[in-house]
Enzyme design. Structure first.
Site, PDB file in Angstrom:
ATOM      1  N   ASN A   7     116.254  -2.813  61.973  1.00 47.00           N
ATOM      2  CA  ASN A   7     117.419  -3.627  61.623  1.00 47.00           C
ATOM      3  C   ASN A   7     116.924  -4.903  60.934  1.00 47.00           C
ATOM      4  OD1 ASN A   7     119.317  -5.778  61.904  1.00 47.00           O
ATOM      5  ND2 ASN A   7     120.491  -4.525  63.320  1.00 47.00           N
ATOM      6  N   HIS A  10     117.985 -10.041  60.693  1.00 46.69           N
ATOM      7  CA  HIS A  10     117.451 -11.385  60.954  1.00 46.69           C
ATOM      8  C   HIS A  10     116.573 -11.926  59.842  1.00 46.69           C
ATOM      9  CE1 HIS A  10     119.638 -11.668  64.546  1.00 46.69           C
ATOM     10  NE2 HIS A  10     119.128 -10.533  64.991  1.00 46.69           N
ATOM     11  N   HIS A  43     123.828  -4.897  59.453  1.00 48.99           N
ATOM     12  CA  HIS A  43     125.180  -5.131  59.977  1.00 48.99           C
ATOM     13  C   HIS A  43     125.904  -6.113  59.064  1.00 48.99           C
ATOM     14  CE1 HIS A  43     127.676  -6.422  63.789  1.00 48.99           C
ATOM     15  NE2 HIS A  43     128.451  -6.103  62.767  1.00 48.99           N
ATOM     16  N   ARG A  45     128.668  -8.236  58.847  1.00 53.12           N
ATOM     17  CA  ARG A  45     129.676  -8.808  59.747  1.00 53.12           C
ATOM     18  C   ARG A  45     130.832  -9.370  58.943  1.00 53.12           C
ATOM     19  NH1 ARG A  45     127.443  -9.860  65.237  1.00 53.12           N
ATOM     20  NH2 ARG A  45     129.483 -10.763  65.590  1.00 53.12           N
ATOM     21  N   ARG A  49     127.615 -13.735  58.334  1.00 53.97           N
ATOM     22  CA  ARG A  49     126.655 -14.757  58.787  1.00 53.97           C
ATOM     23  C   ARG A  49     125.216 -14.417  58.399  1.00 53.97           C
ATOM     24  NH1 ARG A  49     126.699 -13.913  65.297  1.00 53.97           N
ATOM     25  NH2 ARG A  49     128.901 -14.311  64.988  1.00 53.97           N
ATOM     26  N   GLU A  70     125.956  -0.906  59.922  1.00 53.60           N
ATOM     27  CA  GLU A  70     126.676  -1.278  61.138  1.00 53.60           C
ATOM     28  C   GLU A  70     127.882  -2.102  60.733  1.00 53.60           C
ATOM     29  OE1 GLU A  70     125.224  -3.711  64.503  1.00 53.60           O
ATOM     30  OE2 GLU A  70     123.416  -2.552  64.161  1.00 53.60           O
ATOM     31  N   THR A 101     126.029  -8.627  68.936  1.00 55.10           N
ATOM     32  CA  THR A 101     127.009  -7.694  69.504  1.00 55.10           C
ATOM     33  C   THR A 101     126.883  -7.690  71.027  1.00 55.10           C
ATOM     34  OG1 THR A 101     126.529  -6.359  67.560  1.00 55.10           O
ATOM     35  CG2 THR A 101     127.911  -5.351  69.240  1.00 55.10           C
ATOM     36  N   GLU A 151     125.471   5.597  69.690  1.00 54.95           N
ATOM     37  CA  GLU A 151     124.312   4.732  69.924  1.00 54.95           C
ATOM     38  C   GLU A 151     124.524   4.099  71.291  1.00 54.95           C
ATOM     39  OE1 GLU A 151     122.931   2.077  66.826  1.00 54.95           O
ATOM     40  OE2 GLU A 151     122.146   0.689  68.333  1.00 54.95           O
ATOM     41  N   HIS A 191     119.503  -2.258  70.982  1.00 51.31           N
ATOM     42  CA  HIS A 191     119.934  -3.620  71.341  1.00 51.31           C
ATOM     43  C   HIS A 191     119.022  -4.200  72.411  1.00 51.31           C
ATOM     44  CE1 HIS A 191     122.370  -7.154  71.648  1.00 51.31           C
ATOM     45  NE2 HIS A 191     123.099  -6.703  70.638  1.00 51.31           N
ATOM     46  N   HIS A 214     115.659  -7.743  66.256  1.00 50.02           N
ATOM     47  CA  HIS A 214     115.211  -9.104  66.548  1.00 50.02           C
ATOM     48  C   HIS A 214     113.735  -9.193  66.930  1.00 50.02           C
ATOM     49  CE1 HIS A 214     114.862 -12.879  68.854  1.00 50.02           C
ATOM     50  NE2 HIS A 214     115.645 -13.330  67.883  1.00 50.02           N
TER      51      HIS A 214
END
Ligand code: PXP
Length: 236
Positions: A7, A10, A43, A45, A49, A70, A101, A151, A191, A214
């Site tokens: 992912n 970040h 993702h 959003r 952001r 996502e 999330t 998921e 996650h 992350h």
């Protein structure tokens, strides 16, 4: 054996902190693929952001493995996904104030609405995964929507402490993965996974892909620090 989906949100978070063009999550995705990632997740959003619309369109062009978009199950995002045509969308709940999330989709509560969204994506040949809490009833509801993938939310496992709580949360992941497999669902998980807690989840039967962001970006920032400083000193 589970594979890794990286992912890249970040990387975009760092970029957006200065509203600059670097670092670029698209370049991070290419490097992740070169290092062996089997998929790239981003993702988009509603509040934009981190990942921006431009990132998703370019990722679709450059990702050589598979792109997992996502998104919240809302009309704006559905329209973008149908335009981009990623390999897969993972539907997640979204709250404006949350840092990340927080929970899985309440599939039982929103079964009919989600089934319509799944059908729309299916008609565009986009696979759909539902991000759900490790709860057997949510697994069953996910199956009823027509989604082919789930998921499992590993955040509860990742945030638990003490041997008893950790093994309880791991047990829920195992039970849900087994139940989902019996229902013919494909199972991803993610996650809060990091270099210390990923091992046990990677061993859960039937989990196909772990989506991790992350901790990988955090490690990349630190493991690249020395050479980045050396490069700057050389220029000075
Ligand atoms: N899977 C889902 C559905 C997520 O929302 C996130 C966070 O964006 C992740 C996986 C990755 O979580 P983390 O950044 O904690 O590894």
């Amino acid at each position: 054996m589970a594979t890794l989906g990286v992912n890249v949100d970040h990387i975009a978070t760092i970029r957006q902190a200065r509203a600059e063009s670097e670092p670029d999550p698209v370049q991070a995705a290419v490097l992740a693929e070169l290092a062996g990632a089997s998929g790239i997740t981003a993702h988009l959003r509603e509040d934009r952001r981190h990942i921006q619309d431009r990132d998703i369109y370019i990722l679709k062009q450059v990702v050589k493995t598979h792109l997992n978009l996502e998104m919240a199950p809302v009309t704006e995002m559905v329209n973008i996904a149908v335009d981009v045509l990623p390999y897969m969308v993972t539907l997640v709940p979204e709250k404006r104030q949350e840092k990340t999330t927080e929970g899985g989709l309440p599939v039982r509560e929103r079964e009919k609405e989600l089934a319509e969204i799944v059908e729309n994506f299916r008609s565009h040949n986009i696979l759909v995964s539902l991000f759900i809490d490790p709860d057997i009833n949510e697994v069953k509801a996910a199956k009823k929507t027509g989604a082919t993938h789930i998921e499992l939310h590993t955040g509860y496992y990742a945030n638990s402490s003490g041997i008893t709580a950790i093994s309880e949360e791991l047990g829920k992941l195992k039970d849900c993965a087994m139940a989902a497999n019996k229902l013919g669902l494909h199972i991803n998980a993610g996650h809060g996974l990091n270099y210390r807690n990923v091992g046990s989840v990677a061993q859960v039967d039937y989990i196909e892909e772990l989506n991790i962001g992350h901790s990988i970006i955090a490690r990349a920032a630190l493991s690249g620090m020395e050479s980045a400083v050396r490069d700057m000193i050389a220029l000075i």
